[in-house]
Design a protein around this motif. Structure first.
Motif, mmCIF file in Angstrom:
data_model
loop_
_atom_site.group_PDB
_atom_site.id
_atom_site.type_symbol
_atom_site.label_atom_id
_atom_site.label_comp_id
_atom_site.label_asym_id
_atom_site.label_seq_id
_atom_site.Cartn_x
_atom_site.Cartn_y
_atom_site.Cartn_z
ATOM 1 N N UNK A 81 -3.502 2.867 2.460
ATOM 2 C CA UNK A 81 -2.462 3.537 2.903
ATOM 3 C C UNK A 81 -1.699 2.490 3.626
ATOM 4 N N UNK A 82 -2.329 1.590 4.057
ATOM 5 C CA UNK A 82 -1.306 0.577 4.855
ATOM 6 C C UNK A 82 -2.177 -0.543 5.471
ATOM 7 N N UNK A 83 -1.597 -1.779 5.605
ATOM 8 C CA UNK A 83 -2.285 -2.727 6.207
ATOM 9 C C UNK A 83 -2.634 -2.577 7.566
ATOM 10 N N UNK A 84 -3.663 -2.627 7.986
ATOM 11 C CA UNK A 84 -4.328 -2.570 9.513
ATOM 12 C C UNK A 84 -4.298 -3.609 10.470
ATOM 13 N N UNK A 85 -4.984 -4.757 10.197
ATOM 14 C CA UNK A 85 -5.274 -5.788 11.074
ATOM 15 C C UNK A 85 -5.845 -6.997 10.337
ATOM 16 N N UNK A 86 -5.970 -8.150 10.891
ATOM 17 C CA UNK A 86 -6.411 -9.299 10.700
ATOM 18 C C UNK A 86 -7.629 -9.443 11.667
ATOM 19 N N UNK A 95 0.734 -1.064 0.021
ATOM 20 C CA UNK A 95 0.010 0.069 -0.052
ATOM 21 C C UNK A 95 0.959 1.294 0.090
ATOM 22 N N UNK A 96 0.202 2.341 -0.061
ATOM 23 C CA UNK A 96 0.762 3.444 -0.182
ATOM 24 C C UNK A 96 1.823 4.066 0.694
ATOM 25 N N UNK A 97 1.977 4.136 1.850
ATOM 26 C CA UNK A 97 2.546 4.433 2.941
ATOM 27 C C UNK A 97 3.645 3.272 3.420
ATOM 28 N N UNK A 98 3.686 2.126 2.757
ATOM 29 C CA UNK A 98 4.463 0.894 3.262
ATOM 30 C C UNK A 98 5.838 0.994 2.570
ATOM 31 N N UNK A 99 6.837 0.957 3.589
ATOM 32 C CA UNK A 99 8.146 0.779 3.052
ATOM 33 C C UNK A 99 8.480 -0.413 2.934
ATOM 34 N N UNK A 100 8.082 -1.472 3.855
ATOM 35 C CA UNK A 100 8.620 -2.970 3.541
ATOM 36 C C UNK A 100 8.124 -3.441 2.129
ATOM 37 N N UNK A 101 8.806 -4.436 1.496
ATOM 38 C CA UNK A 101 8.613 -4.804 0.368
ATOM 39 C C UNK A 101 7.173 -5.205 -0.194
ATOM 40 N N UNK A 102 6.202 -5.840 0.795
ATOM 41 C CA UNK A 102 4.838 -6.316 0.672
ATOM 42 C C UNK A 102 4.317 -6.380 1.882
ATOM 43 N N UNK A 103 2.845 -6.338 1.747
ATOM 44 C CA UNK A 103 2.127 -6.493 2.680
ATOM 45 C C UNK A 103 0.798 -7.620 2.276
ATOM 46 N N UNK A 142 -6.092 0.484 6.024
ATOM 47 C CA UNK A 142 -6.616 1.807 6.359
ATOM 48 C C UNK A 142 -6.625 2.684 5.257
ATOM 49 N N UNK A 143 -7.438 3.508 4.968
ATOM 50 C CA UNK A 143 -7.817 4.572 3.814
ATOM 51 C C UNK A 143 -7.420 5.957 4.284
ATOM 52 N N UNK A 144 -7.641 7.053 3.255
ATOM 53 C CA UNK A 144 -7.323 8.364 4.118
ATOM 54 C C UNK A 144 -8.694 9.018 4.858
ATOM 55 N N UNK A 145 -9.986 8.806 4.162
ATOM 56 C CA UNK A 145 -11.016 9.345 4.694
ATOM 57 C C UNK A 145 -12.261 8.432 4.358
ATOM 58 N N UNK A 146 -13.445 8.491 5.039
ATOM 59 C CA UNK A 146 -14.663 8.134 4.483
ATOM 60 C C UNK A 146 -15.081 8.205 3.164
ATOM 61 N N UNK A 165 -13.509 -10.864 -2.509
ATOM 62 C CA UNK A 165 -12.936 -11.233 -4.031
ATOM 63 C C UNK A 165 -13.812 -12.541 -4.494
ATOM 64 N N UNK A 166 -13.579 -13.022 -5.638
ATOM 65 C CA UNK A 166 -14.563 -14.111 -6.320
ATOM 66 C C UNK A 166 -13.928 -15.416 -5.424
ATOM 67 N N UNK A 167 -12.767 -15.517 -4.907
ATOM 68 C CA UNK A 167 -12.473 -16.546 -3.913
ATOM 69 C C UNK A 167 -13.051 -16.704 -2.458
ATOM 70 N N UNK A 168 -13.874 -15.552 -2.191
ATOM 71 C CA UNK A 168 -14.170 -15.362 -0.877
ATOM 72 C C UNK A 168 -13.357 -14.841 0.032
ATOM 73 N N UNK A 169 -12.069 -14.375 -0.057
ATOM 74 C CA UNK A 169 -11.313 -13.622 0.753
ATOM 75 C C UNK A 169 -11.906 -12.293 0.992
ATOM 76 N N UNK A 170 -12.138 -11.932 2.213
ATOM 77 C CA UNK A 170 -12.800 -10.590 2.507
ATOM 78 C C UNK A 170 -11.803 -9.617 3.046
ATOM 79 N N UNK A 171 -11.944 -8.464 2.634
ATOM 80 C CA UNK A 171 -11.105 -7.382 2.757
ATOM 81 C C UNK A 171 -12.020 -6.231 3.437
ATOM 82 N N UNK A 172 -11.727 -5.632 4.584
ATOM 83 C CA UNK A 172 -12.225 -4.523 5.219
ATOM 84 C C UNK A 172 -11.403 -3.273 4.822
ATOM 85 N N UNK A 173 -12.270 -2.253 4.328
ATOM 86 C CA UNK A 173 -11.620 -0.929 4.252
ATOM 87 C C UNK A 173 -12.144 -0.044 5.176
ATOM 88 N N UNK A 174 -11.239 0.711 5.833
ATOM 89 C CA UNK A 174 -11.162 1.076 7.239
ATOM 90 C C UNK A 174 -10.534 2.422 7.362
#
Length: 326
Positions: free
Chosen positions: A147-152, A54-62, A215-219, A257-266
């Motif tokens: 912006x960044x991964x937030x939680x599981x 994501x956009x604020x992450x400095x590590x190679x991947x999340x 995590x995203x910037x605003x609602x 997603x089409x495989x059922x993996x759920x993402x929260x935008x937060x």
């Protein structure tokens, strides 16, 4: 059962959650979904895998997407403070009788692989390749502008036991839901990085991944994403929201997603850095617990999740239920 007291000096130092390994059945479809639509950035592609940040992450991947015959979750990853913490963690898990192995991972230094008592595959590292910052490269922002991964959040067959185990590793409870009739935990939110949670546990058949969150910037970014999804073929992938949680105070949207993996935008939770911060208790029957405002969660939100590779499922014996939408 009461919430256990926080362990302020754990046997090894977990900084934060780091990454998730998702197995998907159509990598091209998943690339369009996670990259073109959501807005995650590709950091490496090849050999049936796609690495994203994501956009604020400095590590190679999340997030790592891997082509597979059936959908599942390969691993949940956590960053440790220093190399010595890896050896401390290996000693701690081995003393618990849990499996340990040193694993080779691209773009990462030493990696300790293990499982929790319920079979959730975990890995820990102290060093990951660092990438140049892109948070001010505004031409790259698209989709929901993650912006960044937030939680599981995990389905757990015994939330009390999960909180106790992860609490020994230093995860501190910020909020929890209690079933008043039994006194048991129905759900709990625990953190390392100073937000409401790095990993949460929800009562149900487990272990399964309920969702990962960004995590995203605003609602308003969430509203923009809804407009985008509804007009580009992803309307059916919207599961719940938008709304605001009572727990965490977060503005949310859930998509699958089409495989059922759920993402929260937060966005919009609060700081929890103080070591003496008291957890907030919620009653399971409080209608504003899961939804301060907005439609109640659909049944799918309580029943569907992503299985972990190599982990056997177990039903919960806590049969209390929250408010569920028709």
């Amino acid at each position: 059962m009461p919430v256990p007291a926080p362990v302020l000096h754990p046997p090894f130092n977990i900084v934060r959650l780091s990454h998730v390994d998702l197995h998907v059945t159509d990598l091209a479809w998943s690339r369009a979904y996670y990259v073109d639509m959501l807005g995650l950035q590709v950091t490496h592609e090849g050999n049936g895998s796609l690495y994203l940040r994501a956009m604020e992450e400095r590590g190679h991947h999340s997030v790592v997407l891997r082509q597979a015959d059936v959908p599942s979750v390969g691993v949940l990853g956590f960053k440790l403070f220093e190399e010595e913490d890896l050896d401390r963690a290996a000693h701690w898990f081995a003393a618990k009788g849990l499996p340990i192995a040193w694993t080779e991972r691209p773009f990462t230094g030493r990696v300790l692989s293990t499982r929790d008592p319920w079979g959730v595959p975990l890995e820990f590292y102290a060093r990951m390749d660092r990438l140049p910052p892109i948070h001010q490269k505004y031409a790259l922002y698209k989709g929901v502008k993650p912006l960044r991964i937030d939680h599981f959040n995990l389905f757990s067959s015994n939330v009390d036991a999960a909180v106790a185990f992860y609490g020994e590793m230093g995860f501190r409870v910020t909020e929890y839901t209690e079933d008043a009739e039994t006194g048991r935990l129905w759900a709990a939110w625990t953190h390392r990085k100073g937000g409401v949670h790095d990993i949460a546990f929800t009562n149900g058949t487990g272990p399964r991944l309920h969702h990962l969150a960004f995590w995203v910037p605003t609602p308003l970014n969430i509203i923009d994403l809804l407009d985008l999804m509804s007009t580009t073929g992803y309307l059916a992938n919207i599961e719940r929201g938008p709304g605001r949680h009572g727990i965490s105070n977060a503005f949310f949207l859930y998509i699958r997603d089409q495989d059922g993996h759920r993402t929260e935008i937060y966005c919009s939770d609060y700081q929890t850095v103080d070591p003496d911060l008291e957890p907030i208790r919620w009653d399971l029957k409080d209608p504003q617990r899961q939804t301060l405002w907005g439609a109640p969660a659909p049944r799918s939100w309580f029943e569907l999740g992503s299985v972990f590779q190599g982990a056997a499922l177990q039903d919960s014996d806590l049969k209390a239920t929250p408010i569920i939408a028709p």
